[in-house]
Structures are given as C-alpha cells and as structure tokens.
Enzyme design. Structure first.
Site, PDB file in Angstrom:
ATOM      1  N   LYS B 260       0.841  -1.201   0.000  1.00 26.07           N
ATOM      2  CA  LYS B 260       0.000   0.000   0.000  1.00 26.07           C
ATOM      3  C   LYS B 260       0.878   1.254   0.000  1.00 26.07           C
ATOM      4  CE  LYS B 260      -3.962  -2.083   0.112  1.00 26.07           C
ATOM      5  NZ  LYS B 260      -5.118  -1.919   0.976  1.00 26.07           N
ATOM      6  N   GLN B 320      -1.516 -12.368  10.715  1.00 26.52           N
ATOM      7  CA  GLN B 320      -1.776 -12.246   9.278  1.00 26.52           C
ATOM      8  C   GLN B 320      -0.433 -12.092   8.592  1.00 26.52           C
ATOM      9  OE1 GLN B 320      -4.199  -8.782   9.855  1.00 26.52           O
ATOM     10  NE2 GLN B 320      -2.560  -7.390   9.254  1.00 26.52           N
ATOM     11  N   ASP B 355      -2.741  -6.515   0.335  1.00 22.51           N
ATOM     12  CA  ASP B 355      -1.379  -6.702   0.858  1.00 22.51           C
ATOM     13  C   ASP B 355      -1.340  -7.692   2.018  1.00 22.51           C
ATOM     14  OD1 ASP B 355      -2.751  -4.959   2.514  1.00 22.51           O
ATOM     15  OD2 ASP B 355      -0.995  -3.721   2.978  1.00 22.51           O
ATOM     16  N   ASP B 391      -3.556  -7.920  17.578  1.00 20.48           N
ATOM     17  CA  ASP B 391      -4.337  -7.184  16.588  1.00 20.48           C
ATOM     18  C   ASP B 391      -5.546  -8.015  16.143  1.00 20.48           C
ATOM     19  OD1 ASP B 391      -4.125  -4.751  14.686  1.00 20.48           O
ATOM     20  OD2 ASP B 391      -4.409  -6.433  13.292  1.00 20.48           O
ATOM     21  N   ASN B 392      -6.728  -7.412  16.233  1.00 18.33           N
ATOM     22  CA  ASN B 392      -7.937  -8.057  15.692  1.00 18.33           C
ATOM     23  C   ASN B 392      -8.133  -9.509  16.127  1.00 18.33           C
ATOM     24  OD1 ASN B 392      -9.172  -6.047  14.237  1.00 18.33           O
ATOM     25  ND2 ASN B 392      -8.053  -6.462  12.349  1.00 18.33           N
ATOM     26  N   GLU B 420      -6.946  -6.268  21.052  1.00 12.76           N
ATOM     27  CA  GLU B 420      -7.355  -5.115  20.243  1.00 12.76           C
ATOM     28  C   GLU B 420      -8.553  -5.518  19.399  1.00 12.76           C
ATOM     29  OE1 GLU B 420      -7.358  -2.376  16.661  1.00 12.76           O
ATOM     30  OE2 GLU B 420      -6.803  -4.460  16.603  1.00 12.76           O
ATOM     31  N   LYS B 531       0.996   4.756   9.229  1.00 11.41           N
ATOM     32  CA  LYS B 531       0.858   3.343   8.855  1.00 11.41           C
ATOM     33  C   LYS B 531       1.431   3.112   7.459  1.00 11.41           C
ATOM     34  CE  LYS B 531      -3.597   2.714   9.673  1.00 11.41           C
ATOM     35  NZ  LYS B 531      -4.899   1.998   9.763  1.00 11.41           N
ATOM     36  N   TYR B 532       1.449   4.165   6.645  1.00 10.51           N
ATOM     37  CA  TYR B 532       1.875   3.992   5.251  1.00 10.51           C
ATOM     38  C   TYR B 532       3.083   4.842   4.887  1.00 10.51           C
ATOM     39  CZ  TYR B 532      -2.914   2.403   5.557  1.00 10.51           C
ATOM     40  OH  TYR B 532      -4.067   1.785   5.970  1.00 10.51           O
TER      41      TYR B 532
END
Lengths: 654, 654
Positions: B260, B320, B355, B391-392, B420, B531-532
């Site tokens: 990204k 992930q 991604d 995360d998640n 989270e 983040k990017y």
C-alpha cells in the site's frame, strides 16, 4: 517456520507441548441462556401446552453468517425437535417451542456457520460494488458441491444450478439456491450449548386452591371418629366453595408406643387417637389406611368423589415412622439403634419426639430404603393420588428428593409435589429447584404491606420465578399466626384475599372458614389441636366466611391472570395499609387493592406506565359490582371498608 | 415392605428401576459461589500477592453441624492448600487465600458434616435441660472411636479420653476433645463444589500507562527510516513522562506484493515503506525484525533500555501475513487458495486487503499452524518481551486464543495480553473471559458524561469487573476521534485525564502529546498516517501537553487508588459537563472532577454517604496545590476552568 532461533525455542519447550483443542470443536459461544436455573443444574418449570420462550447470546469470531437453532426433546425420547432462532440484535437470539404433555424435557441451542450464505452475501456486495465476481462464482460452485443438501427437493434445485453453471453462473446467487443450500446438513463447525432441563407440569401445579382436612374430624357425631364416607359427604360443599385440592392429613395406622395425648401431652389417655404423624402399627405402615377411617376401597371412593366434583385428593407423606411401624421389625437396618439396643427417637435437642423414629438415610441398606419410599408414593399413585404434600422434606437428604420426584414423575408426569419446609430460605429454594412443584412459604408470617411486597418481589424475580411456586397457606394445623388469634373476621378475609389473589397456589386448613382462633397461650399453635384429638364442627356455623372464600375462588376460576404468580406487579398506593397490584394474562388483566389494616381507607391506586396486553390501562370495572371507573391522571381514587370487604377487584380496560 | 399390594407395585415398575444416586455423594449444595465467571467456565482475574475473598452459600438438609473449607492450588500443582470458611448467616460462608505468584490457579469449596460436633452440641443442650445423658455419652464414645483423628497430638488427646471414659465419661464433652475431634479426617459425606479457575497476574496487568510508538518514525532526520537505536534514544524522555509500557507497532519485515502507498493508496510509489501490518518478506516473518530497524540484538538492547527506565516493551502481534511471508511457500496448506490457483487475500466485502493474507484456521494442518503461532509468541518471550498487544483477535477462533494464552502463560506467567478487538460487545467480553489480561474499549467514542458513566458502570459491575480490564486509548493509529479533530488543547488534556484517572490501564498513540489532529476528510483516520509512511516529528514542539501527561502519570504512581478500575464510584455533580468520582485503596482515597465541556464550570461535588477506608470523607486536599477544603453539607463547591486544567484531583481526608 524455518528460523533456527524458533527451532531452539520449540525444542526448549517440548516438555510443555499440549495438543491444541480441536479447532472443529465449540467455535461458538452460548451465553446467558434464558431460562435456566443455576446454569442448567436444575430444571426450569413450565406448564404443558404453553410456549417456552428461549433467549441466548450466540456468537463466534469474525463476521460470517451463522444459523442458530433451538432443539428439544422429552428426556427419554431419542429424537430432537428443532426450531430456528432469530437474531434480535447484539448477538441475542430468540426462539420457542411448546411441550404438549407434562414430563421432563431437555433443550439446548446449536449453531453453525452457513458457509454458502456467507459466500453469497459477500459476493452480492462485490457485485453491487461493480467488481468482477467470476472467480467468486467458481468458489461458490465449489461450496455448493461440497455442501449439497440431502433433502430431495433442495438437492435437485442445487444440482440443477451446478449443472447449468457454465451457462448461468450467476444463478448460484439466486434466492432459490440460497434457500436450498440453507438446508445443507454439512455443518463442520456445529457447536452445541449445555443441555438445560425443563420440568413440564400440568396447570394445577401452577394454580390450585387447597382445602386441608383432617379426615377423622369429619364425622357429624361429636366424639365419633370420622371416616372416608364422612369425607365424601363433605366433598360437594368444599367443591362448591371452589377449592380444587382436598388435602388430607396422614391417613395411615397410628402407633401406640409413646402415643401423644391431647395438646401434645407426653402421655395419652385411654381413647386418645394419637398424632396422625406417628405412622404405622401392627395393621400396617405408609401403604395402609387407618382402619377407623375405612378401607382402601373407601379411600378410592373418596378419590372418585373428588374427581366427580372437579377436585382431587392430595396426600400428606411424612417420611417417619411410629415405633410400631412394620418396617422396624422387617428392616431394622433402616433405623438407628442406641448402645443399649433401644431405638433412636426423633429429636431436636433438647426436644424429643418419643412417638416417632426417623429412617436412617445413611443406612448400609439405604438403596432399598430409598426404593421403599419411592414405592410408597407409587402405591398411592396406583390408588389415583396425583398430588403429594411432603412433610418436612428439609430434614432428609436433598439427593433423595431429587431422585424420588424424578422417579415418580417418570412413571406418571401428572404427579405434583408440595414441599412443606419451613426452614432457612436457601434450603427451601433448593427443594424447589430439585423438583418440588410447589412450596410452603413465609407468607403466614408476612403481614405488613412492606413485608408482603418485598417477599413477593423476591419470589417473582429471576430466577426464583422459574422454579419456586409458593403455596400461600393462611393457617396450618401447626400454625395459628399471632395476627389471627384475635379472630377478627375482616382479617381472616384479608388474609384469604392476599393468599388467593397474590399467589396462584394457596390453601386453608379446615376451621379457618369458621374463624377458629383459640391458641395455646403464648404460642402460634391451636388449643385442643386436632393433631391429638378428634374435633367435630358445625361447618355452617354462623359468622363463617364461606361465601367470601367462594367469591375468591370464583374470580380465580374466571380470570387466568389470577392463576399465575409470576405475572404479579405491585401498583403504587398512597396508603401503607393497602396493597395494590395488577396481573396480566392473555384473556385480560386483573387489578386489585387489598387492605392489611382494619380501618377504612381512601387512596389513589396508580397505574403509571403499567400495560395490560401491551396496552395502557384506561379504565377499570369492579368485578363484583360492575362499577366502571375511568382513570384520571393515571390512577383512580378508591375506598375500602375492610369490615365490609377488605379487597377490591377490577377488570382492566385498555 | 411386606404388603402384597406394594410388591405388585414394585413388580409393575421393574422396567423402570434405576439405581438411586449414591447417598454418600454430594449431600451438600454449593450455590452462588463468588467470584466466578459464567459458573467457572472462565477464570476470575486477580493480582499476585493480593487476597482472593471467596463467598458461597453452603448447606445440607437438616440441622447438623457442618464444616466448610476453601481449597486452592496452582493448576499444575498436586497438593491443595486449605483454609476454613466462616458462616456469616443465612448459609453464607466466606474465606480467603492469597496466591503469591502469577499463574493459573484453581479453587473450590468442600464441606462435610461434623458428626462429633453435632453430637456434642445436642448432648450439651440436653445436659443444660437437666436430662439424663448417660446413653448419649456412650454414643459419643462410639463416634470418637470411629472418627479418631490421625494427627498425632489430636489422636493422643482423644485416645486418652476414650481410655478414661469409664471414670470420666463427661470429659468427652470438653472443648479439648471437641477441638481434637474437629481434626478427624473421616468425612463420609464430604462434598465438593465445582472447581473455579483463577488467573493470577502481575500488577501491571491491572495498572499500566502505554505509549504507542511507530519505530520507523523515531529518527531525528526527516525522511530517514527510524531504528531501534532511535527508539532507545527516546526511552528516557518517555520514561520521564511516566509511561511504563512502550508499545511498538509491528517490527517485522514488510511485504512487497501489493504494497500500500501513502494514505492507503492501492499502489505504492518507489520508496514507500508499506504498512507494517503486511508482515513478512524474503528476509523473514513474524520471528524476524525489519532490517531497516536494526538487528534482533538491537531490539534486545531496546528491551534492556526500557527495563533500565522502569518500562517494558509491548509487541504488536497481527495474526496475518503479507503475500511474501515465508510461510506461504513453507506451509501453503496454512492458507486459502482460489480456484485459479491465486491466493485468497483478506477482505471484508466489498473491501479487499490485497497486501494481506489470513491464515486458514480451518486448515487440515491447523494443529501445526496453532503451534507455529504459539512459537512466535514464545520466541519474543525469549527476547524479553512480556506484553503482547494482539491485533484483531476477534477474527480468529476463540478456542485458539484460549489455548495459546494458556500455553504461553504456562511457560511464563508474567506475560500480559491486550486484546485489540473493536467489535460487538459480547465478542469483546468473550475474549476477555478466555484470558486476555486487558482489552481495548469503546472509550474512544464515549464523550459525554452520561455515556462515560454508563459505560464504566457496565465495566465495573459484576461479573464484568472480574474479567474485563479496559485499556482506555485516547487515540490509535487507526482512530482519530471526531471530537479531537479540532485540536483543542483542553480537550486533549480532558481525554487524557478521563483515560488515565477513570481506567487504571490507558494509552496514547505517539503524536497525541503534540495535539496531532489532521484527519482524512470526513473520516476518523489520520491524514498522512504513518501506517503507510515515515513521519518525523519535533517531540518538543511548542504547545505540547507532555507536562500534563507527566502530571497524570505521577499521581497514578503516587496513589494506589488510581491503579485499579473496579474501585470506581461516580460522585453526584450538579453539572452535566463535569464527571465526579472517587476511588478507594488501602493507602487512601482519591477524588476527582473532570470537565468534558470547555467552558468554565462552578459546581457542587457531593460525597453523600461515600466512605473511604470505611470512614466518611470530611475534607479534601488538592493534590497539586495542597489546598484543603472541609466538606459542607456533604459536598464542596468547586471551579474548573478547562482551558487551564480540565481536571481537579484530591486526597480524601477522613
């Protein structure tokens, strides 16, 4: 995971490796299942023919489409029945089922991921967003093939779409295919909740009006021992009063050893009949009838006479024996013996009950003992008795009751058990939890508005209302409450109205209708109690309140709202001497006001935001006079003169 | 039971005979055990070194003397430890124990009938009533012989009394013998409750102040990729602010495929660093560090630098992979592939995350997959990390988390997990129940007094407070709440005060201290999110609120009352723009008032019947100014000018 560092880590931990839980196991969570008592340890109670509404929070990780079903069966049935549950937001699902017959049931909730529906929802969203879904359709084809439903019709619908896929790939997204695939039985992540037991009983378990009668006192001839025939003679009168349970104190042979005399004196005089709780003598035990009452055939005639009048007989089962009970010689192992070889009488130190011995539930031969008690109950079931009032169950092991109630109800699911436990609250509730249909309560000693409202709020709260059905007795052979010892007629009526209207199960002990109120001085017991002697009464004695009791029983029969307790809501009344309430049911709501103090009351009965049948109450109609009153400012101004009638009863108009 | 009628009855029922439950089984009931989460399905959470108070209703039938004990052990220990429980009336027993070390524990309650004590009590009552007790004494002798304690001293005491019985029979009734017999291990009706799990953690699980840092943005040189060395350079500053957890966004190699670009654009430009949540490339996966950040040794130096400053590192674990993660080639079975052989990217239809690919927890090789994720965690534990932010977690199977948290904590009971999960409330709670030490919350979107008070009432109620420890983040890389997009300094301070004072776990995301507030238009996300991309900041930029954050963290360190959440009570304030509260602890109570609207407030803070340390509050002392104010009429009149300081903090004087 090729990194040498990680390999070292795994090696270092080899001693600590455990097989992970099976990922195909309970992926779903089932939380806050309603109704349940102690997480399903004890049965929820319901009435046959009425829907059982079930709620639960059901969820899994992620955002897939899930399906949730309710399944239930009779405890001994093989096949489950199922019904879909619907999502009501915040992961809460609801559903219901209706057990048609009394009995022990089980229900549980099951859930699984609907893989095809999840695929379909996502693919439709992508299609709406204008994305290329050709690869998604091929994925859908794979899912449809893998999860092909077995149902012939559904199978054909899906197989046809699969066959046509190359020509019409998007047909897979149709509602038809969605519906057919919903029937797929391939549910790899199917998870099930705990199983919740459910005790379904007949309507009389929830609503009953008990008339407690001492059979030997039913003769018309003073001093003469009453008989079952005398009892039969009274059935039409009691039925006309509207009672539907004729509850008999124990009817068995009475022991001679250490027989108690009048007023519980230690020594009986010649001719004293003894306490009917000192059960058993040479002529028999718990499966025999006292010869002076008649024969077993006479007893069955009484059972039949009651049935003919819409009533039924309840028997009093006291798990105790007189020293002369046949079991003491037939089964000496079932009892405790003292170091000198004498029998161990019942006692509550320093009090002794020399006319009674208790069975020893810790006996080495206890399995036979348990079975013998079960067989006593089944014997009377065989004689047509389907209601038992159990004396002092709290002094016998709780597992015994749990077992024996279940055993008897497996044989005949119509059997109702009333727990006569006047003891600590947790123990009374435990007996109700394990299966007693109804329970004696503290009502007899709750006299003020605040006491009554607090107690009923407790009994009608959750989870108490799911398992504890109070039976409000105004008096018993053991209890003449202080409050009634003045013999005031309005107060007898008020107590009867409170019992009959607030609780759907209630009872009186014979003599109450005659305002009997002579206590042993300073005690809550009757003087000259018929527990120890024969009483003869004029049942139509002037001043009796039989018409009032008949009125109460009549409105109970006319209004389903009064035949449950868990629907009780108190209404605000600006007078501490008056209790206001409303009860709702499918056939209409009933409101009432009952005075608990004797002077005249003028007061507002407020309805506030109370609804009946889902609609606000706009007016009330007096059930006795027909007077119609429209609510003003949410309430109505009323007057009670307790000396005339301590209770007002209304139909709610919406 | 010799009656032929009964025999027929038994015969008729032979098909229906069941063995009664064993009467020596659970004669006791254990109800309403506190604390317990879902009846013991999930662990209660506590802190090592603090007493665990346990309550339960324990009873059996009848009136015998009973004994009740609490027993507990570490999950993998063989031996139980025991402590007596005391009766507090109405069948409720209480007791406590103190687990010294973090770990998974179990506790349960056991009860038995004290036969000798029951005999002794009854016999003493009979003696007081002047009855002949010679036979009772012989019964006592039999009991003493049968239940002789094994303990050497107690055994000698009882054996001596038994030996002397003929001369001194009443010695059996002495307190000494009673005490010795209480130690008898012969407990035929011993019953035990369900076993309740208990997760004991270190103090930081309950109280922590998190500073979330993006490592690659820590370079002082604009545009230059930050390193662990740059992070180390910032440690003294962050420690001086009083934070004790330095939480790093993922530090692993970042994928190249479908990387990204800035502001989450679908296509990265040359030099764009990519999202650090697209984990893994040829240089390694979850057990590797991004080469531009430094080496594993550099990372360990950062861990050490934090420890030297009283802080510790928390790692962000995202389950992930980028399409370039080594596992995709090493373990293709751990992932889903599409019908055309391409990989299945993460998606939330119609959104796609090209991604990222998610591991397939339904994979046939899932056991290896679960173990690999466990080993990732254990690898970082091996590097000195004892806090993980997951995360998640709500998009992976709940049984996986239950297993992996338990596995890691069996290896190292100091490990803390933060969930989270911004998802539905029941799922967030389920993650907390199964073992997550702390949980992200809805705090970020709760802005009004009513919203905050309702939410905290829910989280501090029972049973939520036993398992759900919220961590109040004011902002995250994903969330710039609408409320903060105006950049008002008082509001940044107010949000920090609410988070740090109402919740004992809280956190900020770097840039919050600089009042960063530029959103993507119409979104709750940061413009130019790091983040990017790489951001470079002046951490001492004028207008920063670092001194204010340092003050909040200092009062948290100085007052144990602020290091828990479950002790929160709101205080009445006659102003909808001000929240009043009090928290109590052994070292004293702290009260506070925090403005949630920006204009000046004058208001009464009422203490009513609130007690601190069991005593009424009579005065308060401002923690910052030392100003002393005696309460008048149960409260005190206060003023907040939010532009100066939106919070007031007081020591409670009793």
């Amino acid at each position: 995971m090729g990194s040498p560092v990680v390999s070292r880590s795994v090696m270092a931990l080899s001693s600590f490796d455990r097989a992970p839980s099976d990922p195909t196991g309970p992926r779903f969570k089932f939380e806050d299942i309603y109704p349940a008592v102690d997480g399903g340890r004890y049965p929820v109670k319901r009435i046959a023919g009425e829907p059982v509404a079930v709620w639960a929070d059901v969820f899994r990780d992620g955002h897939d489409q899930i399906r949730v079903q309710l399944r239930w069966r009779r405890e001994n049935a093989d096949a489950w029945q199922v019904a879909d549950m619907q999502l009501h937001g915040n992961d809460r699902f609801t559903g219901s089922f209706t057990p048609a017959e009394p009995g022990w049931y089980l229900f549980q909730i099951e859930a699984w991921t609907d893989q095809f529906a999840s695929w379909r929802k996502g693919t439709l969203l992508k299609k709406q967003a204008g994305q290329d879904i050709s690869l998604e359709l091929r994925e859908g084809l794979e899912i449809a093939r893998a999860l092909l439903p077995a149902d012939v019709t559904a199978h054909a619908v899906v197989a046809d779409a699969v066959e046509r896929f190359n020509r019409e790939p998007e047909a897979l997204l149709s509602d038809d295919i969605g519906g057919a695939m919903a029937q797929s039985e391939t549910r790899p992540d199917l998870s099930r909740s705990a199983t919740i037991p459910l005790l379904v009983e007949r309507a009389r378990a929830r609503a009953s009006a008990w008339y407690e009668m001492v059979p030997r006192s039913q003769s018309k001839v003073p001093g003469q021992h009453g008989t079952f025939a005398d009892c039969i003679a009274r059935v039409p009168e009691i039925a006309a009063l509207g009672f539907d349970v004729l509850y008999l104190t124990p009817i068995h042979p009475i022991g001679h050893t250490n027989r108690k005399g009048r007023n519980n004196s230690l020594k009986a005089e010649a001719g004293d009949p003894g306490s009917f709780y000192a059960i058993g003598n040479a002529s028999g035990g718990h499966d025999a009838v006292h010869p002076q009452l008649g024969t077993l055939a006479d007893f069955r005639r009484l059972v039949e006479a009651c049935k003919a009048h819409g009533m039924e007989v309840a028997l009093d089962i006291a798990v105790q024996c007189s020293p002369d009970h046949p079991w003491l010689t037939q089964h000496p192992d079932w009892f405790r013996w003292r170091p000198d070889g004498s029998m161990k009488y019942a006692e509550n130190p320093p009090k002794k009950y020399e006319d009674i011995v208790n069975p020893d539930f810790g006996s080495a031969d206890r399995i036979a003992l348990w079975q013998a008690w079960r067989d006593v109950l089944l014997f009377w079931v065989g004689q047509g008795v389907e209601i038992f009032r159990i004396d002092n169950p709290h002094t016998k092991p709780l597992p015994f009751w749990e077992w024996v109630i279940h055993e008897v109800q497996r044989h005949n699911p119509n059997v109702i058990f009333l727990s006569e436990a006047f003891t600590r609250p947790k123990l009374m509730k435990a007996l109700a939890k394990l299966g007693f249909s109804q329970s004696y309560s503290y009502f007899t000693w709750r006299t003020t508005k605040q006491e009554l409202q607090e107690y009923l709020a407790e009994l009608t709260g959750y989870p108490e209302r799911e398992y504890f059905r109070p039976n409000f007795f105004v008096t018993t052979p053991d209890i003449l409450p202080v409050q009634l010892q003045g013999g005031e007629p309005w107060l007898f009526k008020s107590r009867a109205a409170l019992a009959a209207l607030l609780s759907s199960n209630y009872g009186i002990y014979n003599g109450f209708e005659l305002l009997e109120h002579e206590p042993l001085p300073g005690r809550e017991e009757y003087r000259d109690s018929e527990k120890y002697e024969i009483r003869t009464r004029d049942w139509d004695k002037p001043g009796n309140i039989k018409p009032y009791l008949a009125m109460l029983n009549r409105v109970r029969r006319d209004h389903a709202a009064l035949r449950r307790t868990d629907n009780l809501r108190f209404l605000p009344v600006d007078d501490d001497g008056v209790i206001g309430f409303v009860k709702d049911a499918a056939d209409g709501g009933v409101a009432g006001a009952i005075a608990v103090t004797g002077s005249p009351h003028e007061f507002w009965l407020h309805f506030g935001d109370v609804q009946v049948g889902g609609r606000p109450v706009v007016a009330i109609e007096n059930l006795l006079t027909g007077e119609f009153r429209r609510l003003e400012w949410g309430g109505v101004r009323l007057r009670i003169d307790p000396q005339a009638d301590p209770a007002l009863l209304f139909r709610c108009v919406t």
